[in-house]
Enzyme design. Structure first.
Site, short mmCIF file in Angstrom:
data_model
loop_
_atom_site.label_atom_id
_atom_site.label_comp_id
_atom_site.label_asym_id
_atom_site.label_seq_id
_atom_site.Cartn_x
_atom_site.Cartn_y
_atom_site.Cartn_z
N HIS A 36 -7.98 -7.70 -1.06
CA HIS A 36 -6.89 -8.64 -1.67
C HIS A 36 -5.59 -7.81 -2.46
CE1 HIS A 36 -9.40 -7.20 -4.84
NE2 HIS A 36 -8.85 -7.44 -5.70
N HIS A 78 -0.75 -3.83 -4.21
CA HIS A 78 -1.64 -2.88 -3.36
C HIS A 78 -2.64 -3.45 -2.97
CE1 HIS A 78 -3.08 -2.81 -7.32
NE2 HIS A 78 -4.20 -2.34 -7.14
#
Lengths: 172, 172
Positions: free
Chosen positions: B37, B118
């Protein structure tokens, strides 16, 4: 591109998930793959076009539903068909309705067994382990109540774990 | 009753999750706790009343957004602050906007670091392991593109794993 594998489930409230996990961590190899849940529709394959049709239909189904209550009083098992042990969700018209709607019309009728609403807490044990585990868990009794106001569409990753793709809230 | 711990994240499409998991299974102890995620908002506590206010706000934020594209070209690291290694999501105005909206108004401003979008693929390794892993992963280059059309509110269970509570689709 191969089809994606989807499933449809309800996640009960956090306290029930925590209780189920306290058993699952010991007795369920799928413990890490998905949070505790009530399966509404077992795994099925669909193309992007097919799942989009089903998503439209799930929006309609959810829009016409109201939140409903569920109760859990005891542990039961699918033995001798499988060694699965589960928190038994008491029979519930809304769950049965949802399960039926998700197996007709645009949805594949991928039904292996008749619908028994449950939260799995143990599976894939050897026969001896199963006898031990079920022998002690079947003595438990609960008085758990929960309100259900949504269900979720998930897809499966290559490692076997499940990601939630969409939430369908009742009445919206 | 204690407060629940929530987080807000974007799940990229299945092929990117599968790629991230191929590294996470070896290098990330949180591999089993949540699918791959992009974190939009780190863990925060909220009462039921507080989270309901935030959910109203997230509906408004999502309604005013359009699907946007993200790109991943390489691996990077937060070293020496932490040993986290991640798939770097190229700077993106929509992600920055979402991150900002989720830290103002009714939302707690629980920001530890400045926002660097990220997907974590390695964390909590020893310094030696980190050097080895990052030394090889930093050589990789990718040309991954994805379209983001939703984000998700999750809560954490007692075992540390995360359950999706609600999906917010852009433009709806």
């Amino acid at each position: 591109m191969s089809n994606t594998i989807y499933g449809i489930a309800i996640f009960p409230s956090k306290n029930i998930q925590d209780l189920a996990n306290s058993y699952r961590m010991r007795y369920d190899p799928a413990y890490e793959k998905i949070p505790p849940h009530i399966t509404l529709k077992e795994r099925f394959e669909a193309t992007e076009e097919e799942i989009n049709l089903m998503i439209d239909e799930m929006n309609k189904i959810a829009k016409n539903m109201k939140p409903f209550k569920i109760e859990i009083k005891k542990v039961s098992s699918f033995s001798p068909v499988t060694n699965t042990v589960y928190l038994k969700v008491e029979p519930n018209e809304s769950l049965t309705y949802l399960n039926e709607k998700l197996h007709e019309g645009v949805f594949p009728s991928n039904r292996k067994y008749s619908f028994v609403p449950h939260i799995t807490i143990s599976q894939d044990l050897s026969d001896d382990e199963f006898s031990d585990v079920y022998g002690s868990l079947r003595m438990l009794s609960f008085d758990l109540k929960d309100e259900i106001d949504r269900f979720q569409l998930l897809y499966q990753l290559e490692n076997g774990s499940w990601t939630v793709y969409e939430t369908f809230k009742f009445g919206e």
